[in-house]
Design a protein around this motif. Structure first.
Motif, PDB file in Angstrom:
ATOM      1  N   MET A   1       0.848  -1.189   0.000  1.00 40.64           N
ATOM      2  CA  MET A   1       0.000   0.000   0.000  1.00 40.64           C
ATOM      3  C   MET A   1       0.888   1.246   0.000  1.00 40.64           C
ATOM      4  O   MET A   1       1.732   1.420   0.872  1.00 40.64           O
ATOM      5  N   LYS A   2       0.678   2.087  -1.002  1.00 45.07           N
ATOM      6  CA  LYS A   2       1.447   3.311  -1.098  1.00 45.07           C
ATOM      7  C   LYS A   2       0.655   4.459  -0.483  1.00 45.07           C
ATOM      8  O   LYS A   2      -0.514   4.677  -0.810  1.00 45.07           O
ATOM      9  N   ILE A   3       1.296   5.181   0.417  1.00 42.15           N
ATOM     10  CA  ILE A   3       0.649   6.293   1.117  1.00 42.15           C
ATOM     11  C   ILE A   3       1.445   7.558   0.825  1.00 42.15           C
ATOM     12  O   ILE A   3       2.648   7.619   1.089  1.00 42.15           O
ATOM     13  N   GLU A   4       0.766   8.555   0.277  1.00 42.05           N
ATOM     14  CA  GLU A   4       1.408   9.824  -0.032  1.00 42.05           C
ATOM     15  C   GLU A   4       0.791  10.913   0.842  1.00 42.05           C
ATOM     16  O   GLU A   4      -0.432  11.089   0.881  1.00 42.05           O
ATOM     17  N   ILE A   5       1.634  11.634   1.556  1.00 46.36           N
ATOM     18  CA  ILE A   5       1.175  12.715   2.432  1.00 46.36           C
ATOM     19  C   ILE A   5       1.668  14.030   1.848  1.00 46.36           C
ATOM     20  O   ILE A   5       2.865  14.222   1.625  1.00 46.36           O
ATOM     21  N   PRO A  27       2.834  -2.338   4.175  1.00 47.25           N
ATOM     22  CA  PRO A  27       1.936  -3.499   4.014  1.00 47.25           C
ATOM     23  C   PRO A  27       0.726  -3.374   4.924  1.00 47.25           C
ATOM     24  O   PRO A  27       0.742  -2.609   5.894  1.00 47.25           O
ATOM     25  N   HIS A  28      -0.302  -4.138   4.633  1.00 46.68           N
ATOM     26  CA  HIS A  28      -1.521  -4.068   5.433  1.00 46.68           C
ATOM     27  C   HIS A  28      -1.864  -5.406   6.081  1.00 46.68           C
ATOM     28  O   HIS A  28      -2.949  -5.567   6.640  1.00 46.68           O
ATOM     29  N   GLU A  32       2.207  -5.092  13.241  1.00 41.16           N
ATOM     30  CA  GLU A  32       3.194  -4.074  13.597  1.00 41.16           C
ATOM     31  C   GLU A  32       3.354  -2.999  12.530  1.00 41.16           C
ATOM     32  O   GLU A  32       4.004  -1.977  12.764  1.00 41.16           O
ATOM     33  N   GLN A  33       2.766  -3.225  11.334  1.00 32.90           N
ATOM     34  CA  GLN A  33       2.859  -2.248  10.258  1.00 32.90           C
ATOM     35  C   GLN A  33       1.605  -1.395  10.116  1.00 32.90           C
ATOM     36  O   GLN A  33       1.536  -0.523   9.254  1.00 32.90           O
ATOM     37  N   ILE A  34       0.610  -1.646  10.972  1.00 32.18           N
ATOM     38  CA  ILE A  34      -0.620  -0.871  10.898  1.00 32.18           C
ATOM     39  C   ILE A  34      -0.383   0.525  11.480  1.00 32.18           C
ATOM     40  O   ILE A  34       0.102   0.675  12.598  1.00 32.18           O
ATOM     41  N   GLY A  35      -0.753   1.528  10.687  1.00 28.60           N
ATOM     42  CA  GLY A  35      -0.582   2.891  11.153  1.00 28.60           C
ATOM     43  C   GLY A  35       0.857   3.356  11.041  1.00 28.60           C
ATOM     44  O   GLY A  35       1.750   2.652  10.564  1.00 28.60           O
ATOM     45  N   LEU A  36       1.100   4.584  11.496  1.00 31.68           N
ATOM     46  CA  LEU A  36       2.445   5.143  11.467  1.00 31.68           C
ATOM     47  C   LEU A  36       3.268   4.600  12.625  1.00 31.68           C
ATOM     48  O   LEU A  36       2.786   4.482  13.749  1.00 31.68           O
ATOM     49  N   SER A  37       4.517   4.288  12.342  1.00 29.26           N
ATOM     50  CA  SER A  37       5.433   3.935  13.427  1.00 29.26           C
ATOM     51  C   SER A  37       5.922   5.235  14.078  1.00 29.26           C
ATOM     52  O   SER A  37       5.740   6.337  13.549  1.00 29.26           O
ATOM     53  N   LEU A  38       6.561   5.102  15.230  1.00 33.22           N
ATOM     54  CA  LEU A  38       7.051   6.286  15.930  1.00 33.22           C
ATOM     55  C   LEU A  38       8.090   7.015  15.098  1.00 33.22           C
ATOM     56  O   LEU A  38       8.081   8.255  15.000  1.00 33.22           O
TER      57      LEU A  38
END
Length: 471
Positions: A1-5, A27-28, A32-38
């Motif tokens: 999944m590509k996320i562009e901000i 990935p979805h 541990e990959q759900i959401g933004l990491s710190l």
């Protein structure tokens, strides 16, 4: 999944900037990959902050590219870089340098418009976070959580935090008015015209000791005294204050400002509870015409308890004499509890005489006699501040500074002495007391908002109140 901000900034001049800030490929199918990491969140915040600060600085500089008198365009000489420290990273800001207009009579030929905006190179919110956390925990511990959860600059260290805390304390110190011998300035007629006060105020003052950084002449570890106070006003909240007596030059002014912040009036009843020491007692002298100065019952009983322990030791050698002395101590305590200082002093003098007549090989006899003599002097010097404790107790009025003892432990013990092995200079301890007491009683935020009116620091209470409204 590509996320562009992307970030869009509209400066209000009809032009908007829309640019890519961060692209993530996540990935979805893994928890541990759900959401933004710190790390991703810190990276995002840092990039957004850099662009926002740059846009704001550019807009401010553009507004000052023309002469304020004749509106002529100012020639550009060059630029420098300002490092602006924020909770979301150290942001480099390009600061243009401009030639002054010919109609400008200033002594300098060039100037930097951003120097007025960035008159401090640390964001107020960053300064607030550093000061608050360093007031509660050690300087080194403060740096670690800030770096763990925020994209602060890599150069942040304990020495920087200490320097910033001292700067905040020094600014607050500079705002204090001049010291006065007395703060009773109104006449009885003026006080009679004041509105009715909300309720009595109780102020307790006690001392503690802090390890000194500098040893004495013989190289031994030394300590110096700090004074801690707590002011309790009905429906106004509690306030703490602290100072290093041998460093502070405005102790009475400091207490007066605390009382003023609580809405204290000159016709309001106020009770000062102290341990009877000259340095502690002098702070509260001439603070109010309605003041009642009370010697703390806890410190009286503490001295009597010490002498009671000597009696138990004496009983092994002189049982009859020890029993008589024990009865004398009980009589002294009873007289003092009921405010009968005359009889208490007579008994205290008799106690000294009785101890001088006892011949024994008890090893603690010399110290016992010394304690008895000091107790006699202590009661004599503070007789005018000894009330009828029994009567005060029956009416629910305070007779002890036990509430201040816990305050001393909170303010001094947990940050200066117990588990902290730091040694303090008088200046450093005094500055720490100013910010720590404000952090503990919740007034540090108000002080920053006074200095920076546009600063909105969200407290935990505000967040809780906003939650249901948002829902």
């Amino acid at each position: 999944m590509k996320i562009e901000i992307r970030l869009r900034i509209d400066a209000g001049d009809g032009e908007a900037c829309d640019e890519e800030v961060l692209v993530l490929d996540k990935p979805h199918d893994r928890l541990e990959q759900i959401g933004l990491s710190l790390d991703e969140a810190k990276d995002l915040l840092g990039r957004v902050q850099e662009r926002i600060v740059g846009a704001q600085a550019g807009a401010y500089a553009a507004e000052h590219r023309h002469c304020g008198a004749c509106d002529a365009s100012l020639r550009r000489k060059g630029k420098t870089v300002i490092r602006f420290r924020t909770p979301f990273g150290d942001v480099p800001v390009a600061s243009p340098r401009l030639h002054r207009c010919a109609c400008d009579a200033a002594t300098t030929r060039t100037f930097s418009p951003l120097a007025d905006l960035f008159h401090e190179h640390v964001a107020p919110e960053m300064l607030y976070l550093e000061t608050k956390w360093a007031s509660l925990v050690s300087f080194g511990v403060t740096v670690d959580p800030l770096k763990d959860v925020l994209p602060v600059g890599a150069t942040l260290n304990a020495e920087t935090v200490r320097h910033h805390l001292h700067r905040v304390a020094a600014r607050a110190e500079a705002e204090l008015g001049e010291e006065q011998f007395t703060f009773i300035e109104s006449s009885p007629y003026q006080r009679a015209r004041l509105p009715l006060p909300e309720g009595p105020v109780v102020v307790g003052v006690d001392g503690g000791y802090v390890r000194a950084r500098e040893p004495d002449r013989e190289g031994r570890q030394t300590h110096f005294e700090v004074m801690i106070g707590k002011s309790m006003a009905e429906d106004r909240g509690d306030r703490y204050f602290g100072l290093v007596q041998s460093f502070d030059r405005k102790p009475k002014r400091r207490l007066h400002e605390v009382l003023r912040d609580q809405g204290f009036q000159m016709n309001q009843e106020i009770t000062f509870l102290t341990d009877g020491g000259d340095s502690v007692r002098n702070i509260a002298v001439d603070m109010s015409p309605c003041a009642d100065h009370v010697l703390d019952w806890f410190h009286i009983t503490m001295r009597l308890t010490v002498m009671g322990q000597y009696v138990k030791g004496l009983a092994h050698n002189r049982e009859a004499e020890a029993a008589e002395i024990e009865r004398t101590l009980k009589r002294i305590k009873g007289f003092l509890w009921n405010g009968n200082t005359r009889e208490a002093l007579i008994c205290a003098r008799d106690l000294e005489d009785d101890l001088d007549e006892i011949e024994t090989d008890y090893s603690g006899m010399k110290a016992f006699r010394k304690n008895a003599a000091e107790f006699h002097v202590y009661i004599t010097r503070n007789a005018h501040t000894i009330p009828n404790y029994a009567e005060r107790h029956r009416y629910g009025e305070r007779v002890s500074t036990a509430f201040v003892e816990s305050t001393v432990n909170t303010v001094v013990g947990k940050r200066f002495a117990k588990r902290q092995q730091m040694r303090w200079s008088k200046r450093g301890a005094h500055f720490m007391l100013q910010t720590r007491t404000r952090a503990l009683d919740g007034t540090l935020q108000g002080k920053f908002e006074q200095w920076y009116p546009g600063l909105a620091v969200a407290t935990s209470d505000q967040k809780l109140e906003a939650g249901p409204m948002a829902a």
